[in-house]
Design a protein around this motif. Structure first.
Motif, mmCIF file in Angstrom:
data_model
loop_
_atom_site.group_PDB
_atom_site.id
_atom_site.type_symbol
_atom_site.label_atom_id
_atom_site.label_comp_id
_atom_site.label_asym_id
_atom_site.label_seq_id
_atom_site.Cartn_x
_atom_site.Cartn_y
_atom_site.Cartn_z
ATOM 1 N N ILE A 42 0.887 -1.385 -0.108
ATOM 2 C CA ILE A 42 -0.026 -0.056 0.057
ATOM 3 C C ILE A 42 0.669 1.335 0.030
ATOM 4 C CG2 ILE A 42 -1.631 1.388 1.405
ATOM 5 C CD1 ILE A 42 -3.059 -1.084 2.121
ATOM 6 N N SER A 43 2.035 1.190 0.826
ATOM 7 C CA SER A 43 2.682 2.381 0.851
ATOM 8 C C SER A 43 3.407 2.733 -0.487
ATOM 9 C CB SER A 43 3.790 2.358 1.886
ATOM 10 O OG SER A 43 4.917 1.166 1.938
ATOM 11 N N THR A 44 3.966 1.535 -1.114
ATOM 12 C CA THR A 44 4.654 1.720 -2.725
ATOM 13 C C THR A 44 3.438 2.234 -3.417
ATOM 14 O OG1 THR A 44 5.826 -0.068 -1.963
ATOM 15 C CG2 THR A 44 5.634 0.431 -4.473
ATOM 16 N N GLN A 45 2.238 1.653 -3.303
ATOM 17 C CA GLN A 45 1.014 2.382 -4.325
ATOM 18 C C GLN A 45 0.912 3.918 -4.051
ATOM 19 O OE1 GLN A 45 0.223 1.017 -6.965
ATOM 20 N NE2 GLN A 45 -0.391 -1.130 -6.706
ATOM 21 N N LEU A 46 0.964 4.150 -2.900
ATOM 22 C CA LEU A 46 0.688 5.632 -2.520
ATOM 23 C C LEU A 46 1.791 6.474 -3.076
ATOM 24 C CD1 LEU A 46 -0.633 5.231 0.877
ATOM 25 C CD2 LEU A 46 -1.825 6.120 -1.054
ATOM 26 N N ALA A 47 3.117 6.132 -3.121
ATOM 27 C CA ALA A 47 4.478 6.615 -3.382
ATOM 28 C C ALA A 47 4.440 6.942 -4.964
ATOM 29 C CB ALA A 47 5.563 5.939 -3.211
ATOM 30 N N ASN A 48 3.816 5.675 -5.764
ATOM 31 C CA ASN A 48 3.539 5.683 -7.058
ATOM 32 C C ASN A 48 2.698 6.596 -7.453
ATOM 33 O OD1 ASN A 48 5.726 3.799 -7.309
ATOM 34 N ND2 ASN A 48 4.307 1.851 -7.460
ATOM 35 N N GLN A 49 1.643 6.763 -6.715
ATOM 36 C CA GLN A 49 0.494 7.570 -7.039
ATOM 37 C C GLN A 49 1.192 9.052 -6.891
ATOM 38 O OE1 GLN A 49 -2.388 6.821 -8.587
ATOM 39 N NE2 GLN A 49 -2.812 9.065 -8.636
ATOM 40 N N ARG A 50 1.898 9.261 -6.091
ATOM 41 C CA ARG A 50 2.228 10.697 -5.663
ATOM 42 C C ARG A 50 3.193 11.295 -7.088
ATOM 43 N NH1 ARG A 50 2.681 9.605 -0.197
ATOM 44 N NH2 ARG A 50 4.905 8.492 -0.643
ATOM 45 N N VAL A 51 4.054 10.285 -7.507
ATOM 46 C CA VAL A 51 4.842 10.508 -8.661
ATOM 47 C C VAL A 51 4.022 10.913 -9.913
ATOM 48 C CG1 VAL A 51 6.527 9.611 -10.444
ATOM 49 C CG2 VAL A 51 6.824 9.152 -7.899
ATOM 50 N N LYS A 52 2.847 10.152 -10.066
ATOM 51 C CA LYS A 52 1.981 10.523 -11.178
ATOM 52 C C LYS A 52 1.446 11.706 -11.025
ATOM 53 C CE LYS A 52 1.279 5.434 -12.330
ATOM 54 N NZ LYS A 52 0.533 4.121 -12.183
ATOM 55 N N SER A 53 0.901 11.906 -9.817
ATOM 56 C CA SER A 53 0.167 13.225 -9.598
ATOM 57 C C SER A 53 1.298 14.510 -9.713
ATOM 58 C CB SER A 53 -0.475 12.987 -8.050
ATOM 59 O OG SER A 53 -0.914 14.376 -7.669
ATOM 60 N N THR A 54 2.248 14.411 -9.273
ATOM 61 C CA THR A 54 3.312 15.531 -9.302
ATOM 62 C C THR A 54 3.464 15.723 -11.128
ATOM 63 O OG1 THR A 54 4.038 15.110 -7.108
ATOM 64 C CG2 THR A 54 5.491 16.406 -8.737
ATOM 65 N N ALA A 55 3.748 14.559 -11.471
ATOM 66 C CA ALA A 55 3.953 14.737 -13.090
ATOM 67 C C ALA A 55 2.992 15.383 -13.644
ATOM 68 C CB ALA A 55 4.245 13.259 -13.689
ATOM 69 N N ALA A 56 1.659 14.778 -13.341
ATOM 70 C CA ALA A 56 0.416 15.487 -13.902
ATOM 71 C C ALA A 56 0.230 16.909 -13.891
ATOM 72 C CB ALA A 56 -0.753 14.823 -13.775
ATOM 73 N N MET A 57 0.519 17.365 -12.600
ATOM 74 C CA MET A 57 0.455 18.887 -12.207
ATOM 75 C C MET A 57 1.526 19.605 -12.935
ATOM 76 S SD MET A 57 0.846 20.656 -8.343
ATOM 77 C CE MET A 57 -0.198 19.473 -7.567
ATOM 78 N N LEU A 58 2.757 19.114 -12.992
ATOM 79 C CA LEU A 58 3.942 19.760 -13.821
ATOM 80 C C LEU A 58 3.540 19.931 -15.322
ATOM 81 C CD1 LEU A 58 6.675 21.105 -13.821
ATOM 82 C CD2 LEU A 58 7.626 18.649 -14.109
ATOM 83 N N GLU A 59 3.114 18.885 -15.679
ATOM 84 C CA GLU A 59 2.502 18.947 -17.226
ATOM 85 C C GLU A 59 1.502 19.982 -17.385
ATOM 86 O OE1 GLU A 59 1.216 15.837 -20.689
ATOM 87 O OE2 GLU A 59 0.831 15.305 -18.611
ATOM 88 N N ASN A 60 0.383 19.825 -16.538
ATOM 89 C CA ASN A 60 -0.704 20.899 -16.665
ATOM 90 C C ASN A 60 -0.142 22.417 -16.430
ATOM 91 O OD1 ASN A 60 -2.570 19.108 -17.284
ATOM 92 N ND2 ASN A 60 -3.235 18.786 -15.030
ATOM 93 N N ALA A 61 0.770 22.788 -15.499
ATOM 94 C CA ALA A 61 1.148 23.832 -15.085
ATOM 95 C C ALA A 61 2.088 24.363 -16.341
ATOM 96 C CB ALA A 61 2.110 23.821 -13.856
#
Length: 159
Positions: A42-61
């Motif tokens: 579960i903690s690995t999945q949360l970390a992977n989701q943070r990476v994807k979320s930050t990448a999506a936020m950076l791309e949108n910005a």
């Protein structure tokens, strides 16, 4: 059920209701083992989701900065600061005005050759590759900005 319970003698009826302490302890032990096995996943999945979320936020910005540059017909500078975990879009010039600001998770790490890039109204930009990773994950994402201001996301890269 009540009719059959009435036929049982009173001492037996009192002794057969509920769970024993041993049954409860075994159940709790099994649950603890299951949670212990599932927690790292579960903690690995949360970390992977943070990476994807930050990448999506950076791309949108970055895409918002590109569009805003064309709409305003002026050069805009996009920069990030990994120590404060923030991204800022400003007008370029003598007295820069902040156009937009974003913040991302403190556990996410962004690495790039440059900390700021400029988007011009002619739809040109500085070519940069951003690598996004997390302190608790081995997954890395890339946000790629080309010289003609094409912005895309890909898996891979190193932090």
């Amino acid at each position: 059920m009540n009719a059959s319970a009435k036929n049982v003698p009173h001492p037996l009826r009192m002794n057969s209701s509920g769970f024993t302490l041993i049954e409860l302890m075994v159940t709790i032990a099994v649950l603890a083992i299951i949670v212990g096995i599932a927690a790292p996943s579960i903690s690995t999945q949360l970390a992977n989701q943070r990476v994807k979320s930050t990448a999506a936020m950076l791309e949108n910005a970055l895409k918002e900065t590109k569009v805003e540059s064309v709409i305003r017909r002026q050069a805009l500078e996009f920069s990030f600061d990994d120590s404060t975990h923030s991204m800022v879009t400003k007008t370029k010039g003598v007295s820069p005005d902040e156009v937009a600001s974003y913040s991302y998770s403190s556990k996410s790490i962004i690495k790039a050759g440059k900390s700021s890039i400029t988007f011009n109204p002619s739809k040109r930009a500085d070519a940069v590759v951003y690598n996004i990773c997390d302190k608790n994950s081995s997954v890395t994402m890339q946000v790629i900005v080309t010289a003609v201001a094409n912005i895309s996301t890909a898996a891979g890269g190193t932090c």
